[in-house]
Structures are given as C-alpha cells and as structure tokens.
Design a protein around this motif. Sequence first.
Motif, short mmCIF file in Angstrom:
data_model
loop_
_atom_site.label_atom_id
_atom_site.label_comp_id
_atom_site.label_asym_id
_atom_site.label_seq_id
_atom_site.Cartn_x
_atom_site.Cartn_y
_atom_site.Cartn_z
N LYS A 54 0.79 -1.24 0.00
CA LYS A 54 0.00 0.00 0.00
C LYS A 54 0.82 1.28 0.00
CE LYS A 54 -3.99 -2.19 0.55
NZ LYS A 54 -4.94 -2.25 -0.57
N TYR A 55 0.16 2.31 -0.53
CA TYR A 55 0.61 3.71 -0.40
C TYR A 55 -0.29 4.35 0.64
CZ TYR A 55 -0.31 8.63 -1.87
OH TYR A 55 -0.55 9.97 -1.92
N TRP A 56 0.27 4.87 1.70
CA TRP A 56 -0.52 5.64 2.67
C TRP A 56 0.44 6.60 3.37
CZ3 TRP A 56 -5.51 6.28 2.82
CH2 TRP A 56 -6.08 6.93 3.93
N SER A 99 -8.77 10.38 1.43
CA SER A 99 -7.45 9.76 1.62
C SER A 99 -6.43 10.83 1.98
CB SER A 99 -6.99 9.08 0.34
OG SER A 99 -7.80 7.98 0.06
N ARG A 100 -6.55 11.96 1.31
CA ARG A 100 -5.54 13.00 1.53
C ARG A 100 -5.52 13.45 2.98
NH1 ARG A 100 -4.37 16.50 -3.58
NH2 ARG A 100 -4.72 14.38 -4.30
N ASP A 101 -6.70 13.75 3.53
CA ASP A 101 -6.78 14.21 4.92
C ASP A 101 -6.41 13.07 5.87
OD1 ASP A 101 -7.60 16.60 3.93
OD2 ASP A 101 -9.72 16.29 4.34
N GLY A 141 -1.96 10.52 -5.94
CA GLY A 141 -0.81 9.63 -5.84
C GLY A 141 -1.00 8.32 -6.59
N SER A 142 -2.14 7.67 -6.35
CA SER A 142 -2.35 6.36 -6.95
C SER A 142 -2.49 6.42 -8.48
CB SER A 142 -3.60 5.70 -6.35
OG SER A 142 -4.69 6.59 -6.40
N ALA A 143 -2.72 7.63 -9.03
CA ALA A 143 -2.79 7.78 -10.49
C ALA A 143 -1.43 7.55 -11.14
CB ALA A 143 -3.30 9.18 -10.85
C1 2P0 Z 1 -3.26 2.66 -2.38
N1 2P0 Z 1 -4.87 4.27 -1.28
O1 2P0 Z 1 -2.06 2.35 -2.37
C2 2P0 Z 1 -3.80 3.34 -1.10
C3 2P0 Z 1 -4.27 2.34 -0.11
C4 2P0 Z 1 -5.91 4.08 -0.32
C5 2P0 Z 1 -5.41 3.02 0.61
O2 2P0 Z 1 -3.85 5.37 -2.94
O3 2P0 Z 1 -3.92 12.01 -1.62
O4 2P0 Z 1 -6.54 8.82 -3.74
O5 2P0 Z 1 -4.67 11.78 -3.99
O6 2P0 Z 1 -2.49 10.81 -3.27
O7 2P0 Z 1 -4.16 8.30 -4.41
C6 2P0 Z 1 -5.75 6.39 -2.13
O8 2P0 Z 1 -5.04 7.56 -2.18
O9 2P0 Z 1 -4.63 9.84 -2.46
C7 2P0 Z 1 -4.77 5.31 -2.15
P1 2P0 Z 1 -3.89 11.18 -2.87
P2 2P0 Z 1 -5.12 8.63 -3.35
O10 2P0 Z 1 -4.02 2.42 -3.35
#
Ligand code: 2P0
Length: 324
Positions: free
Chosen positions: A18-20, A191-193, A137-139
Amino acid sequence: MKKNTVSVTTTANIALIKYWGKRDERLMLPAKSSLSVGLSALTTTTEFETAEHDKIVTTEHHQSNFEKKIMNFVNELRRDYGITQPIKITTHNHFPTAAGLASSASGFAALTLGLNKLFDLKLGKQELSQRARLGSGSAARSVLGGFVVWHKGTLANGNNCFAEQLYDANHWPTLRILVVVVDASIKKMSSRDGMRLTVTTSPSFNTWCTESEKRISAMHQAIAKRDLEQVGMLAEADWHGMYKSMRDTQPPLEYLSGASWVVIKTVQRLRAAGILCYFTTDAGPNVKILCEERDAAIIEQTLMALNEVNNIIRNRIACEPIIT
Ligand code: 2P0
C-alpha cells in the motif's frame, strides 16, 4: 499541434503493497513505495478536444470539487509547458455500479495521457507517472497496465519517484480480483486528509513503512512465480500494517463497515476450507479479493448469499491504457 481530438481509457488499480502517507505534500511524494495491479473492469474514458473556451463535462457530480481539481491539474500542466489552448474534456467512469469506488487513479491517469497526446508533449512513461501523481498519488500507477511498482524515490525534488511496470497482463492470465461492493453508508474521510493525520499522529506508521518497503521485493518475487499463496499472505500482512496505523491515528480512521468485516471473515472461512483467496481494503468499505479463475465462481456464490453484499465485480489484470 498534430491532432485536435483524443480519447483515453484507463483503469483503476489496487495496491498489494500500500501507499498511505506522503513525504512531501506539495510534490505529492509518497512516504514509501507501493505495488499495484490494474483492474480490467473498472475503467474511465476521457475525451479531449481543442475548443474556444475551457469546458468540462462529467457524470462524476458526487465527487466534491471534481471539476475544480481537473481544471487546476490542466492549468498547472499548461503553465509548465507554456500552452494557452483552451480545451473541452468529457469524462465518464464505466464502473458497473455507483459503488463508491475510487476513480481518482484512473481519472488523473487518463487526464495525463490525454493532455500529453493532445498537446504533443512527448512525455516518457516515467514523466507521465510523475505528472499523474500531481493529481492523485495512486494515479501514478494507473498510467501503466499490469503489475506496477511506484518507487518512492530518495531525492527531495522527486526526480527519482516514478512508477514502473513489472509485468503486463499476460504474465498471469488466471489471476482474478473480485471487488466486493458492500453498503457504503459509513462516513468517509478523504485519503488525503486521512494520510496527513496518520503521518502526524500514528505511533506505528514509521515501523509499517520500514517493513512494507522490504516487502516490495518479496512481493515482486511471488508475482514472478505466480504464487498466489505468497502474494496473498504478503498483501494481507501489508494491509494489516496500514490498517493498524489507520486505527492508531488520532482521531482513529475507520474506513471499514460491519459489512466489510462480514466479507473479510467469509474470506478467512473459505480459505480455512481450502479455497485459496486473500483480501485487501483501501480507504473505503469495499473489499477486494485475490483468487484464481477456477475458484472465482464459488467465492462469488458464497458472498452473494450474504445480505451485506450488493454486487461483485470480477476483474482480470488490466492491459495498457488505450489512447486513440
Ligand atoms: C493505495 N490508497 O495504495 C492506497 C491504499 C488508499 C489506501 O492510494 O492524496 O486517492 O490523492 O495521493 O491516491 C488512495 O489515495 O490519495 C490510495 P492522494 P489517493 O491504493
């Protein structure tokens, strides 16, 4: 300008690692690397054309500030490349239901790929992921198909933070990802907050980041071998670390509902009965399940018998984005 209309179809992705949390909010640099797989059935199609005035046409009215976010992204890109051309953008998600599934990954990836083509910017894959990241980020991971690693990078300016494809969709044709849509009545923090709160208050966040970063190479090896048991165990371990750091955030973040837990327990029960399936969740109540094609029907049948489950969307590994 070579062409004045462009159409792009991209897919959402789910992270197995995951990204968090961000290490730089302005540059949208992640605190840790992540690894994802594209979801074939969750697509966004965006059309672009040169116009007299800027205009956005979207069916995504449920998203707060959606049009403003798109325009900010477009304006920043035009400013960076000295472009003044107004454009019309029409965007639509082909997600099978109004499932509350995150569309920012596929949405900003489509936007980046489309603007690159429309304005003939000739950005390479790394640059495309870096540009998409500024939207969400996830984009950064959705500009590519298949299995993708998003390197957190070490440089303060983000120059070595980019996404890279590990394997395309043909690598594992029998892998299925079931998106289990449950009642989404729970109130959701963005997610951002949520990430910002976790980074600043969670006692377990740094430990998870260190452990999770190490899991990337193990996950890569497990995917190389198409070893579902290993992939699933690593994905659940990583999910657990993220979930723990969400829960020890102040105030605690809870994206799961009672229905999510019913689905998770069912996955655990099916696995105990010998059916290979593993779960993960993100910043919402829907549950994603990894399984092999041969087991998908029995898993779907078992879950659809539950009152808590509204719908299940069966995905293969997504192919590359389509740009015409
Ligand atoms: C992911 N998520 O790795 C993680 C796991 C949610 C939980 O990427 O702030 O909408 O725009 O970078 O990309 C959701 O975060 O947040 C996400 P921003 P994003 O998929």
